[in-house]
Design a protein around this motif. Structure first.
Motif, PDB file in Angstrom:
ATOM      1  N   TRP A  48      24.953  14.409  18.883  1.00 25.73           N
ATOM      2  CA  TRP A  48      23.526  14.560  19.179  1.00 25.73           C
ATOM      3  C   TRP A  48      23.114  16.029  19.055  1.00 25.73           C
ATOM      4  CZ3 TRP A  48      24.202  11.625  24.430  1.00 25.73           C
ATOM      5  CH2 TRP A  48      24.474  10.270  24.162  1.00 25.73           C
ATOM      6  N   ASP A  51      22.969  17.096  15.433  1.00 24.29           N
ATOM      7  CA  ASP A  51      21.732  16.568  14.855  1.00 24.29           C
ATOM      8  C   ASP A  51      20.530  17.387  15.315  1.00 24.29           C
ATOM      9  OD1 ASP A  51      19.874  14.942  13.616  1.00 24.29           O
ATOM     10  OD2 ASP A  51      20.031  13.314  15.067  1.00 24.29           O
ATOM     11  N   GLN A  55      17.836  19.574  13.057  1.00 21.82           N
ATOM     12  CA  GLN A  55      16.392  19.382  13.089  1.00 21.82           C
ATOM     13  C   GLN A  55      15.657  20.709  13.331  1.00 21.82           C
ATOM     14  OE1 GLN A  55      14.886  16.347  12.418  1.00 21.82           O
ATOM     15  NE2 GLN A  55      16.988  15.781  11.913  1.00 21.82           N
ATOM     16  N   LYS A 227       5.928  14.991  17.682  1.00 21.47           N
ATOM     17  CA  LYS A 227       6.556  13.714  17.360  1.00 21.47           C
ATOM     18  C   LYS A 227       7.869  13.595  18.116  1.00 21.47           C
ATOM     19  CE  LYS A 227       8.686  15.506  13.096  1.00 21.47           C
ATOM     20  NZ  LYS A 227       8.794  15.319  11.624  1.00 21.47           N
ATOM     21  N   TYR A 228       8.411  12.395  18.103  1.00 22.02           N
ATOM     22  CA  TYR A 228       9.710  12.180  18.742  1.00 22.02           C
ATOM     23  C   TYR A 228      10.519  11.197  17.923  1.00 22.02           C
ATOM     24  CZ  TYR A 228       7.161   8.184  20.740  1.00 22.02           C
ATOM     25  OH  TYR A 228       6.386   7.064  20.915  1.00 22.02           O
ATOM     26  N   ARG A 229      11.836  11.373  18.002  1.00 23.04           N
ATOM     27  CA  ARG A 229      12.745  10.499  17.279  1.00 23.04           C
ATOM     28  C   ARG A 229      13.783   9.956  18.254  1.00 23.04           C
ATOM     29  NH1 ARG A 229      17.502  11.068  14.522  1.00 23.04           N
ATOM     30  NH2 ARG A 229      17.512  13.341  14.557  1.00 23.04           N
ATOM     31  N   PRO A 230      13.776   8.646  18.490  1.00 25.79           N
ATOM     32  CA  PRO A 230      14.741   8.076  19.432  1.00 25.79           C
ATOM     33  C   PRO A 230      16.138   7.981  18.835  1.00 25.79           C
ATOM     34  CG  PRO A 230      13.365   6.343  18.507  1.00 25.79           C
ATOM     35  CD  PRO A 230      12.830   7.638  17.977  1.00 25.79           C
ATOM     36  N   ILE A 231      17.124   8.124  19.692  1.00 22.42           N
ATOM     37  CA  ILE A 231      18.531   7.903  19.373  1.00 22.42           C
ATOM     38  C   ILE A 231      19.030   6.823  20.326  1.00 22.42           C
ATOM     39  CG2 ILE A 231      20.827   8.961  19.262  1.00 22.42           C
ATOM     40  CD1 ILE A 231      19.386  11.683  18.934  1.00 22.42           C
ATOM     41  N   GLY A 234      16.310   5.163  22.099  1.00 22.77           N
ATOM     42  CA  GLY A 234      15.563   5.969  23.053  1.00 22.77           C
ATOM     43  C   GLY A 234      16.366   6.357  24.280  1.00 22.77           C
ATOM     44  N   ALA A 237      16.399  11.220  23.052  1.00 22.75           N
ATOM     45  CA  ALA A 237      15.317  11.441  22.103  1.00 22.75           C
ATOM     46  C   ALA A 237      15.173  12.912  21.770  1.00 22.75           C
ATOM     47  CB  ALA A 237      13.990  10.902  22.650  1.00 22.75           C
ATOM     48  N   HIS A 239      12.290  15.462  20.800  1.00 22.28           N
ATOM     49  CA  HIS A 239      10.846  15.715  20.714  1.00 22.28           C
ATOM     50  C   HIS A 239      10.618  17.055  20.027  1.00 22.28           C
ATOM     51  CE1 HIS A 239      10.520  12.564  23.770  1.00 22.28           C
ATOM     52  NE2 HIS A 239       9.209  12.566  23.583  1.00 22.28           N
ATOM     53  N   SER A 240       9.533  17.161  19.286  1.00 26.15           N
ATOM     54  CA  SER A 240       9.235  18.421  18.613  1.00 26.15           C
ATOM     55  C   SER A 240       7.733  18.645  18.533  1.00 26.15           C
ATOM     56  CB  SER A 240       9.838  18.446  17.202  1.00 26.15           C
ATOM     57  OG  SER A 240       9.296  17.401  16.402  1.00 26.15           O
TER      58      SER A 240
END
Length: 244
Positions: A48, A51, A55, A227-231, A234, A237, A239-240
């Protein structure tokens, strides 16, 4: 936050009380924190974080503030990409763990600062990126910390947050809740000799806002293109947001 209280796990306490008690939690678990992360996530936290840093995409020569970064996990990854990283944490015990780990790796470029995320001492527009991994839910006044993140970023700067959240996968949430609430405190008691602190850390995840709500808090602090991207649906997550 409800009126004059904030959540400390499942309790509602005065803000100063939360700040004090969170400090005690991390002072207690600092030396075993990374070992516990490996055990609790079966090592997945490393993936995580890899990753997360991809990002953020820190570039050579950029100035990055890694908030709540005490043990250095995120900072080491960003420094390897050539970024100038300031590691900030409110807890001196966590910072000392990171300083010791950096020394063992021969890393001398990192800057270490004891800082409260809600009242940073850094000047306006000091950084190109702001990162916080698994730390925002322990902040007493989250909106204040988000506003400070926005303040210290330069125009065009980016905010990234890696945090536990609420999984939306059917069935997985129930299994995850059972594991985290029943087994994690027992692991904490066995490995870190502190089951109570890990009980709080799990409860703090349950009280943290769902992904859409936290995204709105980031927007309210002034960030754009949030925006947010769940892993894992969720459970975790990223967030950015951008300061533009």
């Amino acid at each position: 936050m409800t009126g004059d209280t904030v959540s400390f796990g499942y309790e509602d306490v005065a803000p100063a009380e939360k700040t004090r008690r969170v400090g005690e939690v991390f002072a207690s678990v600092a030396r075993r924190y990374d070992i516990m992360n490996d055990l609790m996530s079966a090592g997945a936290h490393r993936l995580w974080k890899d990753d997360f840093v991809r990002q953020i995409n820190p570039r050579e020569g950029e100035d990055v503030l890694d908030m709540a970064g005490g043990t250095g996990d995120i900072a080491f990854r960003m420094a390897a990409r050539g970024a100038n990283v300031t590691v900030a944490d409110i807890n001196p015990d966590m910072l000392q763990v990171g300083i010791d780990r950096a020394a063992a790796r021969g890393l001398t470029s990192l800057v270490w600062r004891e800082q409260n995320a809600e009242t940073l001492s850094f000047p306006d527009r000091s950084y190109d990126a702001y990162s916080i991994a698994f730390g925002i839910r322990n902040v007493t006044d989250i909106p204040a910390a988000l506003r400070e993140a926005h303040r210290v970023l330069r125009f065009g700067g980016r905010f990234f947050c890696l945090e536990f959240s609420t999984t939306t996968w059917p069935g997985f949430g129930e299994v995850y809740d059972l594991y985290s609430e029943k087994l994690v405190p027992r692991i904490g008691e066995f490995v870190a000799k502190d089951g109570a602190s890990y009980k709080y850390l799990i409860e703090s995840i349950r009280r943290f806002p769902p992904m859409p709500e936290f995204a709105r808090m980031i927007e309210a602090a002034g960030f754009a293109r949030v925006k947010y991207r769940p892993i894992l649906g969720g459970a975790v997550a990223i967030h950015s947001g951008w300061k533009i």
